[in-house]
Design an enzyme around this catalytic site. Structure first.
Site, PDB file in Angstrom:
ATOM      1  N   THR A   1       0.646 -14.825  -7.653  1.00  0.00           N
ATOM      2  CA  THR A   1       1.250 -13.504  -7.879  1.00  0.00           C
ATOM      3  C   THR A   1       2.745 -13.620  -8.202  1.00  0.00           C
ATOM      4  OG1 THR A   1      -0.330 -12.598  -6.316  1.00  0.00           O
ATOM      5  CG2 THR A   1       1.568 -11.221  -6.836  1.00  0.00           C
TER       6      THR A   1
ATOM      7  N   GLY B   1       6.504  -9.588 -11.367  1.00  0.00           N
ATOM      8  CA  GLY B   1       6.105  -8.723 -12.483  1.00  0.00           C
ATOM      9  C   GLY B   1       4.675  -8.231 -12.402  1.00  0.00           C
TER      10      GLY B   1
ATOM     11  N   GLY C   1       0.534  -8.884 -10.091  1.00  0.00           N
ATOM     12  CA  GLY C   1      -0.430  -9.853  -9.574  1.00  0.00           C
ATOM     13  C   GLY C   1      -1.839  -9.614 -10.076  1.00  0.00           C
TER      14      GLY C   1
ATOM     15  N   GLU D   1     -12.254 -16.775  -1.645  1.00  0.00           N
ATOM     16  CA  GLU D   1     -11.192 -16.057  -0.920  1.00  0.00           C
ATOM     17  C   GLU D   1     -11.663 -14.640  -0.581  1.00  0.00           C
ATOM     18  OE1 GLU D   1      -7.583 -15.361  -3.149  1.00  0.00           O
ATOM     19  OE2 GLU D   1      -6.578 -14.448  -1.432  1.00  0.00           O
TER      20      GLU D   1
HETATM   21  C1  LIG Z   1       0.498  -9.897   2.710  1.00  0.00           C
HETATM   22  C2  LIG Z   1       0.127 -10.404   1.353  1.00  0.00           C
HETATM   23  C3  LIG Z   1      -0.190 -11.744   1.181  1.00  0.00           C
HETATM   24  C4  LIG Z   1      -0.485 -12.236  -0.093  1.00  0.00           C
HETATM   25  N1  LIG Z   1      -0.708 -13.585  -0.254  1.00  0.00           N
HETATM   26  C5  LIG Z   1      -0.787 -14.084  -1.523  1.00  0.00           C
HETATM   27  C6  LIG Z   1      -0.859 -15.508  -1.741  1.00  0.00           C
HETATM   28  O1  LIG Z   1      -0.913 -16.302  -0.803  1.00  0.00           O
HETATM   29  N2  LIG Z   1      -0.853 -15.962  -3.015  1.00  0.00           N
HETATM   30  C7  LIG Z   1      -0.797 -15.113  -4.091  1.00  0.00           C
HETATM   31  O2  LIG Z   1      -0.786 -15.590  -5.214  1.00  0.00           O
HETATM   32  N3  LIG Z   1      -0.753 -13.776  -3.917  1.00  0.00           N
HETATM   33  C8  LIG Z   1      -0.741 -13.242  -2.675  1.00  0.00           C
HETATM   34  N4  LIG Z   1      -0.688 -11.887  -2.473  1.00  0.00           N
HETATM   35  C9  LIG Z   1      -0.633 -11.021  -3.641  1.00  0.00           C
HETATM   36  C10 LIG Z   1      -1.864 -10.171  -3.893  1.00  0.00           C
HETATM   37  O3  LIG Z   1      -2.928 -10.970  -4.356  1.00  0.00           O
HETATM   38  C11 LIG Z   1      -1.438  -9.086  -4.902  1.00  0.00           C
HETATM   39  O4  LIG Z   1      -0.605  -8.192  -4.184  1.00  0.00           O
HETATM   40  C12 LIG Z   1      -2.590  -8.354  -5.529  1.00  0.00           C
HETATM   41  O5  LIG Z   1      -3.319  -9.197  -6.389  1.00  0.00           O
HETATM   42  C13 LIG Z   1      -2.106  -7.147  -6.347  1.00  0.00           C
HETATM   43  O6  LIG Z   1      -1.054  -7.498  -7.194  1.00  0.00           O
HETATM   44  P1  LIG Z   1       0.299  -6.645  -7.196  1.00  0.00           P
HETATM   45  O7  LIG Z   1       0.718  -6.463  -5.785  1.00  0.00           O
HETATM   46  O8  LIG Z   1       1.263  -7.267  -8.109  1.00  0.00           O
HETATM   47  O9  LIG Z   1      -0.125  -5.217  -7.723  1.00  0.00           O
HETATM   48  P2  LIG Z   1      -0.169  -4.734  -9.251  1.00  0.00           P
HETATM   49  O10 LIG Z   1      -0.889  -5.696 -10.079  1.00  0.00           O
HETATM   50  O11 LIG Z   1       1.214  -4.357  -9.647  1.00  0.00           O
HETATM   51  O12 LIG Z   1      -1.037  -3.412  -9.079  1.00  0.00           O
HETATM   52  C14 LIG Z   1      -0.567  -2.340  -8.233  1.00  0.00           C
HETATM   53  C15 LIG Z   1      -1.719  -1.397  -7.964  1.00  0.00           C
HETATM   54  O13 LIG Z   1      -2.108  -0.776  -9.170  1.00  0.00           O
HETATM   55  C16 LIG Z   1      -3.506  -0.572  -9.216  1.00  0.00           C
HETATM   56  N5  LIG Z   1      -4.010  -1.248 -10.437  1.00  0.00           N
HETATM   57  C17 LIG Z   1      -3.529  -2.359 -11.048  1.00  0.00           C
HETATM   58  N6  LIG Z   1      -4.230  -2.647 -12.163  1.00  0.00           N
HETATM   59  C18 LIG Z   1      -5.174  -1.686 -12.251  1.00  0.00           C
HETATM   60  C19 LIG Z   1      -6.238  -1.423 -13.181  1.00  0.00           C
HETATM   61  N7  LIG Z   1      -6.492  -2.245 -14.213  1.00  0.00           N
HETATM   62  N8  LIG Z   1      -7.028  -0.340 -12.964  1.00  0.00           N
HETATM   63  C20 LIG Z   1      -6.814   0.486 -11.915  1.00  0.00           C
HETATM   64  N9  LIG Z   1      -5.840   0.285 -11.007  1.00  0.00           N
HETATM   65  C21 LIG Z   1      -5.041  -0.788 -11.170  1.00  0.00           C
HETATM   66  C22 LIG Z   1      -4.068  -1.145  -7.927  1.00  0.00           C
HETATM   67  O14 LIG Z   1      -4.252  -0.089  -7.002  1.00  0.00           O
HETATM   68  C23 LIG Z   1      -2.997  -2.074  -7.426  1.00  0.00           C
HETATM   69  O15 LIG Z   1      -2.974  -2.179  -6.016  1.00  0.00           O
HETATM   70  C24 LIG Z   1      -0.476 -11.366  -1.199  1.00  0.00           C
HETATM   71  C25 LIG Z   1      -0.207  -9.994  -1.014  1.00  0.00           C
HETATM   72  C26 LIG Z   1       0.093  -9.519   0.232  1.00  0.00           C
HETATM   73  C27 LIG Z   1       0.413  -8.044   0.376  1.00  0.00           C
END
Ligand SMILES: Cc1cc2nc3c(=O)[nH]c(=O)nc-3n(C[C@H](O)[C@H](O)[C@H](O)COP(=O)(O)OP(=O)(O)OC[C@H]3O[C@@H](n4cnc5c(N)ncnc54)[C@H](O)[C@@H]3O)c2cc1C
Length: 373
Positions: free
Chosen positions: A119, A122, A124, A235
């Site tokens: 992630t 910009g 994830g 996972e």
């Molecule tokens: C405590 C914690 C631990 C984590 N640990 C890891 C780790 O070890 N390694 C790692 O790589 N990542 C990790 N993550 C990251 C996690 O996998 C991401 O937060 C997740 O994949 C979502 O990415 P983002 O937060 O960038 O949200 P974004 O991609 O910005 O999306 C935000 C929100 O928009 C909505 N959304 C996005 N796209 C769409 C779509 N196409 N259609 C409809 N709705 C949509 C969803 O509701 C989403 O929650 C962790 C996150 C947390 C909070």
């Protein structure tokens, strides 16, 4: 094997983990020595190939492991202590024999810590659009970019890093995975404060012209996306198990409270509205358990069940959120106090709807897998 495993993990949880989780949550961390303790019991090696120093295990056995670990009622502890479950599979499946022999025994023994960094600040959800780059320079790659929300990010000795090697706009076909040593010059880390999972180590990582040996490439160059996708399924199944069994911890606490606490001259459980809540929680948990059992049985038979795992993870996260909410309600003011299971699981629940793929992303993936889009 299953019952021996259950007994070993239960003892570890009861003696070494459960008495301390409140203190670790408040401290925002837990002792590093726990990795070695878990390693000495073989818990970190479970489910990995024998040739790499692992202890092969079925999904059913991993289910037993996770069910017992959830008796801690502390998802944050499990996320960090077992972060190698997401950091290490790309090493197993894509690392050279030399790299595997050098890196994996230390991770399985708990001497070193493994994290997965995909992630980015910009975004994830859209993994194929990740921006961190790795450019080849002789027998090294030069890595630049940032990663965020990385579990075990501050402590990790080995960072399994998703990078772009295929040039801008190359999408999924330009993604590679590199194993970055934690002491690489140019790598800086910053801890992040969170709504829940307080004792879990979560960090933002910055890579500024980090030189990483080309021999640390996992899988072929530009073929990393498949390696990452393979990781996600396991996972998500693990997160689903945690969500379900943490919901069970909420039910256990709420039932015990409802049997002891009296209002209007009788125990809470004697009030119909309260016991209906408890039965509602039990119903959701039963349904989620049965869903897990069926997915686990099919995966143990060799299936990948991608659509079902997506649906299961969403369903289990909803079970967890609903049960945590009801448990807080049944505990009343006490459910709002720090230190109860209900309070901890309530604030932890949201991450199970976001981490490992947000609910909407998993619904989309399930639909695609089922041929509905
Ligand atoms: C405590 C914690 C631990 C984590 N640990 C890891 C780790 O070890 N390694 C790692 O790589 N990542 C990790 N993550 C990251 C996690 O996998 C991401 O937060 C997740 O994949 C979502 O990415 P983002 O937060 O960038 O949200 P974004 O991609 O910005 O999306 C935000 C929100 O928009 C909505 N959304 C996005 N796209 C769409 C779509 N196409 N259609 C409809 N709705 C949509 C969803 O509701 C989403 O929650 C962790 C996150 C947390 C909070």
């Amino acid at each position: 094997m299953e019952e021996a495993l259950r007994a070993t993990v239960r003892r570890f949880v009861e003696q070494e983990l459960r008495p301390h989780v409140n203190d670790w949550e408040e401290a925002g961390t837990f002792p590093r020595a726990l990795y070695q303790q878990a390693g000495a019991l073989g818990l970190l090696a479970l489910g990995f190939p024998e040739a790499d120093g692992g202890i092969p295990a079925s999904y059913r056995q991993l289910q037993v492991l996770n069910e017992e670990l959830c008796r801690t009622a502390c998802g944050g502890l499990l996320a960090s202590l077992f972060s190698h479950r997401i950091g290490t599979p790309p090493i197993v499946h894509g690392g050279s024999a030399e790299l595997r022999a050098r890196v994996l025994p230390g991770i399985f023994s708990g001497a070193t810590i493994s994290a997965l960094a995909v992630t980015e600040p910009g975004g994830g959800s859209d993994v194929a659009s990740l921006a961190a780059t790795a450019e080849r320079d002789g027998d090294h790659y030069i890595v630049n970019g940032s990663k965020t929300f990385i579990t075990s990010g501050m402590r990790a000795d080995w960072i399994t890093l998703a990078v772009r090697t295929g040039g801008q706009g190359s999408g999924a076909a330009g993604v590679s995975v590199l194993l970055v040593p934690g002491d690489t010059p140019g790598l800086t880390r910053a801890p992040l404060k969170k709504m829940g999972w307080w004792c879990s180590d979560t960090a933002e990582l910055h890579f500024d012209h980090c030189r990483v040996p080309a021999a640390n490439l996992l899988g072929a160059e530009n073929a990393g996306f498949t390696l990452l996708m393979r990781n996600f399924n396991d996972e998500r199944l693990m997160l689903a198990m945690h969500a379900c069994y943490l919901a069970q911890a909420c039910l256990d606490e709420a039932l015990q409270w409802a049997q002891q606490r009296k209002t209007f001259g009788k125990a809470l459980v004697q009030h119909q509205a309260v016991r209906h809540k408890l039965v509602g929680m039990a119903t959701r948990i039963e349904a989620t358990r049965a869903f897990i059992d069926s997915v686990v049985a099919r995966m143990d038979a060799g299936g990948q069940d991608v659509a079902q795992v997506c649906m299961l993870k969403n369903f289990a996260a909803q079970t967890m959120q609903a049960c945590a909410g009801e448990a807080v309600q049944i505990l009343g003011g006490m459910g709002f106090m720090r230190g109860t299971v209900a309070e901890r699981v309530y604030r932890d629940a949201k991450v199970y709807m976001i981490g490992g793929g947000a609910e909407e992303i998993l619904n989309d993936l399930a639909a695609r897998q089922l041929g509905w889009s």
